[in-house]
Design a protein around this motif. Structure first.
Motif, PDB file in Angstrom:
ATOM      1  N   TYR A 246       0.699  -1.290  -0.095  1.00 17.63           N
ATOM      2  CA  TYR A 246      -0.024   0.041   0.006  1.00 17.63           C
ATOM      3  C   TYR A 246       0.840   1.303  -0.070  1.00 17.63           C
ATOM      4  O   TYR A 246       1.729   1.287   0.886  1.00 17.63           O
ATOM      5  N   MET A 247       0.595   2.005  -0.801  1.00 20.14           N
ATOM      6  CA  MET A 247       1.354   3.559  -1.033  1.00 20.14           C
ATOM      7  C   MET A 247       0.519   4.518  -1.364  1.00 20.14           C
ATOM      8  O   MET A 247      -0.023   4.624  -2.458  1.00 20.14           O
ATOM      9  N   PRO A 248       0.208   5.432  -0.424  1.00 16.03           N
ATOM     10  CA  PRO A 248      -0.856   6.432  -0.485  1.00 16.03           C
ATOM     11  C   PRO A 248      -0.067   7.470  -1.618  1.00 16.03           C
ATOM     12  O   PRO A 248       1.248   7.466  -1.450  1.00 16.03           O
ATOM     13  N   PHE A 249      -0.776   8.111  -2.319  1.00 17.30           N
ATOM     14  CA  PHE A 249      -0.387   9.154  -3.101  1.00 17.30           C
ATOM     15  C   PHE A 249      -0.879  10.636  -3.283  1.00 17.30           C
ATOM     16  O   PHE A 249      -2.338  10.295  -3.004  1.00 17.30           O
ATOM     17  N   PHE A 250      -0.230  11.603  -3.599  1.00 11.29           N
ATOM     18  CA  PHE A 250      -0.878  12.751  -3.932  1.00 11.29           C
ATOM     19  C   PHE A 250      -0.226  13.406  -4.992  1.00 11.29           C
ATOM     20  O   PHE A 250       0.734  13.385  -5.446  1.00 11.29           O
ATOM     21  N   GLU A 251      -1.081  14.004  -5.952  1.00 13.05           N
ATOM     22  CA  GLU A 251      -0.837  14.694  -7.075  1.00 13.05           C
ATOM     23  C   GLU A 251      -1.672  15.772  -7.586  1.00 13.05           C
ATOM     24  O   GLU A 251      -2.670  15.998  -7.004  1.00 13.05           O
ATOM     25  N   ALA A 252      -0.841  16.739  -8.167  1.00 12.51           N
ATOM     26  CA  ALA A 252      -1.660  17.969  -8.583  1.00 12.51           C
ATOM     27  C   ALA A 252      -0.935  18.812  -9.710  1.00 12.51           C
ATOM     28  O   ALA A 252       0.416  18.232  -9.895  1.00 12.51           O
ATOM     29  N   GLY A 253      -1.638  19.518 -10.586  1.00 13.58           N
ATOM     30  CA  GLY A 253      -0.742  20.044 -11.795  1.00 13.58           C
ATOM     31  C   GLY A 253      -1.711  20.725 -12.505  1.00 13.58           C
ATOM     32  O   GLY A 253      -2.864  21.611 -12.127  1.00 13.58           O
ATOM     33  N   LEU A 254      -1.459  20.837 -13.695  1.00 13.63           N
ATOM     34  CA  LEU A 254      -2.212  21.875 -14.809  1.00 13.63           C
ATOM     35  C   LEU A 254      -3.252  21.189 -15.188  1.00 13.63           C
ATOM     36  O   LEU A 254      -3.079  19.797 -15.851  1.00 13.63           O
TER      37      LEU A 254
END
Length: 291
Positions: free
Chosen positions: A178-186
């Motif tokens: 299990y690996m939580p992730f966060f992402e953000a961008g255009l």
């Protein structure tokens, strides 16, 4: 849409075939980062209903019901269809035009690095349907009756592609599966109106002026033009989820995404929030080791 669906099905089969040849018993963090990933996105897209007002047919909109009712030939056809004796007119236009939740399908490419950071590019397609009702007042063609109010459909169909350029960050847990992730961008949004119509009994009319401010005349040769409505909009997006790693190559990543996006529909181009619930089928090192 059909081409995208067929491509996605072939890619899905390819990913599953690859996964069947992998060892699902070992997880090595160092071998599952620092390379290129390929994946498919499947989700539910919840667009902002602010942009659905583009389809409500009001006089201030580029597509409006006055376009139909101001044409004397169409008006006469409607009058006859409703079996009216005196007046026929639009009483009330929609006050709650809304998009239905839409299926979202797409593909992504991501470069992941050894420090659990990634950069990705993804494309997600949705076909959106906005609908509501409008009312008309009709004086029927029979004796001793009062004017009656009838309810009819108004709708719009559009295709929308969300293109996201993303920075992502993964986080370690004790269990490497299990690996939580966060992402953000255009976010870049490409929108195209495919249909905008009303239906009155057995009659259907498009609210798009394909005659370019001309007037429809039955039996007369007239040019009809292909009208493009929509365009490119820009905004931002962020998402959070968890990467479920079955081995060093294959993962399933459920998550939730929020968009703050501009949709290029005339008079309705303000930035508004939208949401998506998604599941990714991911394949690490699909293109081979990156040196």
């Amino acid at each position: 849409m059909m081409k995208l669906l067929l491509i996605s099905i072939f890619l899905f089969i390819g990913l599953l075939s690859f996964a069947q040849n992998q060892d699902f018993t070992e997880l090595d963090e160092e071998q599952s980062f620092g390379r290129w990933d390929l994946g498919l996105n499947f989700g539910l897209y919840l667009p902002s209903n602010y942009h659905a007002k583009f389809y409500d047919g009001t006089a201030s909109n580029v597509n409006n019901v006055d376009y139909v009712f101001s044409n004397k030939y169409w008006y006469q056809d409607i009058y006859n269809e409703l079996n009216a004796a005196d007046t026929v007119f639009v009483l009330e236009l929609p006050g709650n035009m809304r998009y239905r939740p839409a299926f979202q399908i797409g593909i992504y490419f991501r470069r992941t690095f050894d420090n659990l950071i990634g950069l990705s590019l993804q494309f997600d397609y949705s076909k959106l349907y906005a609908s509501d009702k409008f009312t008309m007042q009709v004086d029927p063609d029979y004796i001793a009756t009062e004017p009656d109010i009838r309810i009819y459909d108004i709708w719009g169909i559009e295709e929308r592609i969300n293109i996201d350029i993303l920075f992502s960050r993964f986080f370690k847990l004790e269990n490497p599966m299990y690996m939580p992730f966060f992402e953000a961008g255009l976010n870049i949004t490409s929108t195209k109106v495919k249909e905008h119509k009303i239906k009155i009994e057995n009659l259907q009319y498009s609210l798009v002026d394909v005659y370019l401010n001309g007037s429809y005349v039955p039996g007369m040769p007239q040019n009809e033009y292909e009208i493009y409505q929509g365009g490119i909009g820009f905004g931002f997006t962020a998402a959070a989820g968890i990467k479920l790693r079955f081995n060093n190559q294959v993962s399933v990543d459920p998550g939730i995404r929020i968009y703050y996006q501009n949709v290029n529909l005339e008079n309705y181009d303000l930035m508004k929030p939208a949401f998506a619930f998604f599941i990714r089928l991911g394949l690490a090192d699909f293109f081979g080791d990156y040196e």
